[in-house]
Design a protein around this motif. Structure first.
Motif, PDB file in Angstrom:
ATOM      1  N   GLY A  46       0.812  -1.219   0.000  1.00  0.00           N
ATOM      2  CA  GLY A  46       0.000   0.000   0.000  1.00  0.00           C
ATOM      3  C   GLY A  46       0.837   1.256   0.000  1.00  0.00           C
ATOM      4  O   GLY A  46       0.535   2.221  -0.715  1.00  0.00           O
ATOM      5  N   VAL A  47       1.910   1.262   0.788  1.00  0.00           N
ATOM      6  CA  VAL A  47       2.789   2.436   0.851  1.00  0.00           C
ATOM      7  C   VAL A  47       3.486   2.654  -0.490  1.00  0.00           C
ATOM      8  O   VAL A  47       3.597   3.790  -0.985  1.00  0.00           O
ATOM      9  CB  VAL A  47       3.828   2.278   1.985  1.00  0.00           C
ATOM     10  CG1 VAL A  47       4.834   3.427   1.951  1.00  0.00           C
ATOM     11  CG2 VAL A  47       3.129   2.221   3.341  1.00  0.00           C
ATOM     12  N   VAL A  48       3.950   1.569  -1.096  1.00  0.00           N
ATOM     13  CA  VAL A  48       4.622   1.668  -2.395  1.00  0.00           C
ATOM     14  C   VAL A  48       3.679   2.222  -3.454  1.00  0.00           C
ATOM     15  O   VAL A  48       4.077   3.041  -4.289  1.00  0.00           O
ATOM     16  CB  VAL A  48       5.176   0.286  -2.819  1.00  0.00           C
ATOM     17  CG1 VAL A  48       5.567   0.294  -4.297  1.00  0.00           C
ATOM     18  CG2 VAL A  48       6.379  -0.076  -1.970  1.00  0.00           C
ATOM     19  N   ARG A  49       2.407   1.814  -3.416  1.00  0.00           N
ATOM     20  CA  ARG A  49       1.443   2.331  -4.391  1.00  0.00           C
ATOM     21  C   ARG A  49       1.256   3.848  -4.236  1.00  0.00           C
ATOM     22  O   ARG A  49       1.156   4.578  -5.222  1.00  0.00           O
ATOM     23  CB  ARG A  49       0.096   1.624  -4.239  1.00  0.00           C
ATOM     24  CG  ARG A  49       0.064   0.159  -4.656  1.00  0.00           C
ATOM     25  CD  ARG A  49       0.351  -0.017  -6.117  1.00  0.00           C
ATOM     26  NE  ARG A  49      -0.660   0.583  -6.967  1.00  0.00           N
ATOM     27  CZ  ARG A  49      -1.564  -0.107  -7.677  1.00  0.00           C
ATOM     28  NH1 ARG A  49      -1.578  -1.427  -7.626  1.00  0.00           N
ATOM     29  NH2 ARG A  49      -2.443   0.516  -8.440  1.00  0.00           N
ATOM     30  N   VAL A  50       1.220   4.318  -3.001  1.00  0.00           N
ATOM     31  CA  VAL A  50       1.088   5.762  -2.769  1.00  0.00           C
ATOM     32  C   VAL A  50       2.329   6.498  -3.278  1.00  0.00           C
ATOM     33  O   VAL A  50       2.227   7.534  -3.950  1.00  0.00           O
ATOM     34  CB  VAL A  50       0.881   6.056  -1.263  1.00  0.00           C
ATOM     35  CG1 VAL A  50       0.970   7.548  -0.984  1.00  0.00           C
ATOM     36  CG2 VAL A  50      -0.470   5.509  -0.801  1.00  0.00           C
ATOM     37  N   LEU A  51       3.515   5.962  -2.972  1.00  0.00           N
ATOM     38  CA  LEU A  51       4.762   6.597  -3.425  1.00  0.00           C
ATOM     39  C   LEU A  51       4.839   6.604  -4.951  1.00  0.00           C
ATOM     40  O   LEU A  51       5.295   7.569  -5.565  1.00  0.00           O
ATOM     41  CB  LEU A  51       5.961   5.861  -2.842  1.00  0.00           C
ATOM     42  CG  LEU A  51       6.126   5.942  -1.316  1.00  0.00           C
ATOM     43  CD1 LEU A  51       7.253   5.047  -0.862  1.00  0.00           C
ATOM     44  CD2 LEU A  51       6.357   7.378  -0.875  1.00  0.00           C
ATOM     45  N   ALA A  52       4.376   5.517  -5.571  1.00  0.00           N
ATOM     46  CA  ALA A  52       4.388   5.447  -7.030  1.00  0.00           C
ATOM     47  C   ALA A  52       3.468   6.504  -7.646  1.00  0.00           C
ATOM     48  O   ALA A  52       3.807   7.128  -8.647  1.00  0.00           O
ATOM     49  CB  ALA A  52       3.968   4.052  -7.492  1.00  0.00           C
ATOM     50  N   SER A  53       2.317   6.711  -7.033  1.00  0.00           N
ATOM     51  CA  SER A  53       1.404   7.741  -7.509  1.00  0.00           C
ATOM     52  C   SER A  53       2.064   9.122  -7.456  1.00  0.00           C
ATOM     53  O   SER A  53       1.920   9.935  -8.382  1.00  0.00           O
ATOM     54  CB  SER A  53       0.125   7.765  -6.675  1.00  0.00           C
ATOM     55  OG  SER A  53      -0.684   6.659  -6.959  1.00  0.00           O
ATOM     56  N   GLY A  54       2.804   9.396  -6.358  1.00  0.00           N
ATOM     57  CA  GLY A  54       3.515  10.666  -6.238  1.00  0.00           C
ATOM     58  C   GLY A  54       4.579  10.827  -7.315  1.00  0.00           C
ATOM     59  O   GLY A  54       4.747  11.917  -7.883  1.00  0.00           O
ATOM     60  N   LEU A  55       5.282   9.720  -7.622  1.00  0.00           N
ATOM     61  CA  LEU A  55       6.307   9.768  -8.667  1.00  0.00           C
ATOM     62  C   LEU A  55       5.704  10.022 -10.039  1.00  0.00           C
ATOM     63  O   LEU A  55       6.193  10.840 -10.831  1.00  0.00           O
ATOM     64  CB  LEU A  55       7.105   8.471  -8.675  1.00  0.00           C
ATOM     65  CG  LEU A  55       8.047   8.244  -7.492  1.00  0.00           C
ATOM     66  CD1 LEU A  55       8.607   6.832  -7.512  1.00  0.00           C
ATOM     67  CD2 LEU A  55       9.190   9.264  -7.525  1.00  0.00           C
ATOM     68  N   PHE A  56       4.622   9.318 -10.341  1.00  0.00           N
ATOM     69  CA  PHE A  56       3.960   9.519 -11.633  1.00  0.00           C
ATOM     70  C   PHE A  56       3.395  10.924 -11.751  1.00  0.00           C
ATOM     71  O   PHE A  56       3.514  11.577 -12.784  1.00  0.00           O
ATOM     72  CB  PHE A  56       2.851   8.491 -11.833  1.00  0.00           C
ATOM     73  CG  PHE A  56       3.327   7.114 -12.177  1.00  0.00           C
ATOM     74  CD1 PHE A  56       4.220   6.911 -13.211  1.00  0.00           C
ATOM     75  CD2 PHE A  56       2.886   6.013 -11.472  1.00  0.00           C
ATOM     76  CE1 PHE A  56       4.676   5.650 -13.525  1.00  0.00           C
ATOM     77  CE2 PHE A  56       3.337   4.739 -11.786  1.00  0.00           C
ATOM     78  CZ  PHE A  56       4.226   4.546 -12.810  1.00  0.00           C
ATOM     79  N   ALA A  57       2.745  11.386 -10.688  1.00  0.00           N
ATOM     80  CA  ALA A  57       2.126  12.710 -10.714  1.00  0.00           C
ATOM     81  C   ALA A  57       3.159  13.829 -10.889  1.00  0.00           C
ATOM     82  O   ALA A  57       2.868  14.876 -11.461  1.00  0.00           O
ATOM     83  CB  ALA A  57       1.334  12.932  -9.427  1.00  0.00           C
ATOM     84  N   SER A  58       4.365  13.605 -10.389  1.00  0.00           N
ATOM     85  CA  SER A  58       5.426  14.613 -10.496  1.00  0.00           C
ATOM     86  C   SER A  58       6.362  14.363 -11.672  1.00  0.00           C
ATOM     87  O   SER A  58       7.461  14.901 -11.734  1.00  0.00           O
ATOM     88  CB  SER A  58       6.233  14.641  -9.187  1.00  0.00           C
ATOM     89  OG  SER A  58       6.810  13.365  -8.946  1.00  0.00           O
ATOM     90  N   ASN A  59       5.896  13.513 -12.596  1.00  0.00           N
ATOM     91  CA  ASN A  59       6.668  13.199 -13.812  1.00  0.00           C
ATOM     92  C   ASN A  59       7.986  12.502 -13.505  1.00  0.00           C
ATOM     93  O   ASN A  59       8.998  12.778 -14.169  1.00  0.00           O
ATOM     94  CB  ASN A  59       6.925  14.461 -14.643  1.00  0.00           C
ATOM     95  CG  ASN A  59       5.648  15.098 -15.134  1.00  0.00           C
ATOM     96  OD1 ASN A  59       4.708  14.388 -15.517  1.00  0.00           O
ATOM     97  ND2 ASN A  59       5.551  16.405 -15.080  1.00  0.00           N
TER      98      ASN A  59
END
Length: 279
Positions: free
Chosen positions: A266-279
């Motif tokens: 779950g934590v990795v999914r949140v971090l991945a979303s932040g990475l994608f959202a910030s390009n």
């Protein structure tokens, strides 16, 4: 119109890639020397890749249009139906092929429902391909394609290795416990799906708000997943007996271990979303 062209362009790429991957799966099973039953299951699994790839692309467009509720609804319906059907098949003496066949059936059913909702909520469906959009999508294939391949190998290598070292019965016990973990993944997946468009917007509007949202999101997902994992760990034995019967009792030991990986997942999914959202 633009959404429909994006779907058609991406699907045209994805279906071609899926056909190649499906052929690779079938050949790998044949060369690995599995039984005929496993090979038939491999055919069905390979077939389910075709609707799965189109579903992935349409869900990405749902997220972009902030229609996440439809993704959650379809995922919930699909998982409930798959579990109920799987339990019924097992209790009536059906084997692996029937279970995989039910999985393929529900993937195609989900695809039909997905496209119907897409047509009603997003845009009319069409077959026209936008070659400029296709070119843009192909430019992103190396990065996103690598992520997909690595993730697939990471999540499926254990079953392949176990199947070559132990009996199929033991593989069945492992995947039974693992299946309940996969169902529990719906919670962080749904949270992440709802979170991504928010993070993407905040990144462009306010970097400070974006950072705070990332931090709060990790806290929120931990608040949900920690008690959830603990509860499933404590109830693993009655859950397995209730859903699969006493003969699958040893699968509870698998569930007790793998359910705790729900937290870092779950934590990795949140971090991945932040990475994608910030390009």
């Amino acid at each position: 119109g633009s959404a429909s062209r994006f779907l058609t362009s991406s699907a045209s790429i994805g279906v071609l890639v899926s056909l190649v991957v499906a052929a690779g799966v079938i050949l790998s099973l044949h060369w690995a020397g599995y039984t005929h039953e496993v090979e038939v299951g491999g055919w069905l699994a390979a077939l389910s890749l075709l609707p799965s790839i189109v579903i992935l692309y349409s869900e990405a467009i749902f997220i972009a249009f902030e229609k996440v509720q439809f993704i959650v609804m379809l995922a919930f319906i699909q998982n409930v139906c798959r579990v109920a059907t799987g339990v019924w098949l097992l209790r009536h003496g059906h084997g692996v092929v029937a279970l995989i066949g039910s999985f393929a059936f529900f993937r195609f059913t989900t695809l039909i429902l997905n496209l119907l909702i897409f047509r009603k909520q997003i845009a009319p469906l069409g077959l026209q391909t936008d070659f400029e959009k296709t070119r843009q999508l192909l430019q992103n294939v190396p990065v996103f394609g690598s992520i997909f391949v690595v993730a697939t190998l990471y999540w499926r290598a254990d079953v392949f290795i176990l199947s070559k070292m132990r009996s199929l019965a033991e593989v069945g016990l492992y995947t039974t416990g693992y299946r309940l973990f996969v169902i529990a993944q719906v919670v962080p997946k749904s949270f992440n799906t709802s979170l991504y468009p928010v993070l993407s917007k905040l990144f462009h509007d306010s970097r400070d708000s974006f950072r705070r949202a990332n931090s709060l999101s990790i806290r929120y997902i931990l608040v949900v997943l920690l008690p959830m994992a603990a509860g499933i760990h404590g109830l693993s034995e009655p859950l397995v007996r209730l859903l699969f019967g006493k003969e699958f009792g040893p699968a509870a030991e698998v569930l007790k271990i793998v359910i705790w990986t729900l937290i870092p997942y779950g934590v990795v999914r949140v971090l991945a979303s932040g990475l994608f959202a910030s390009n």
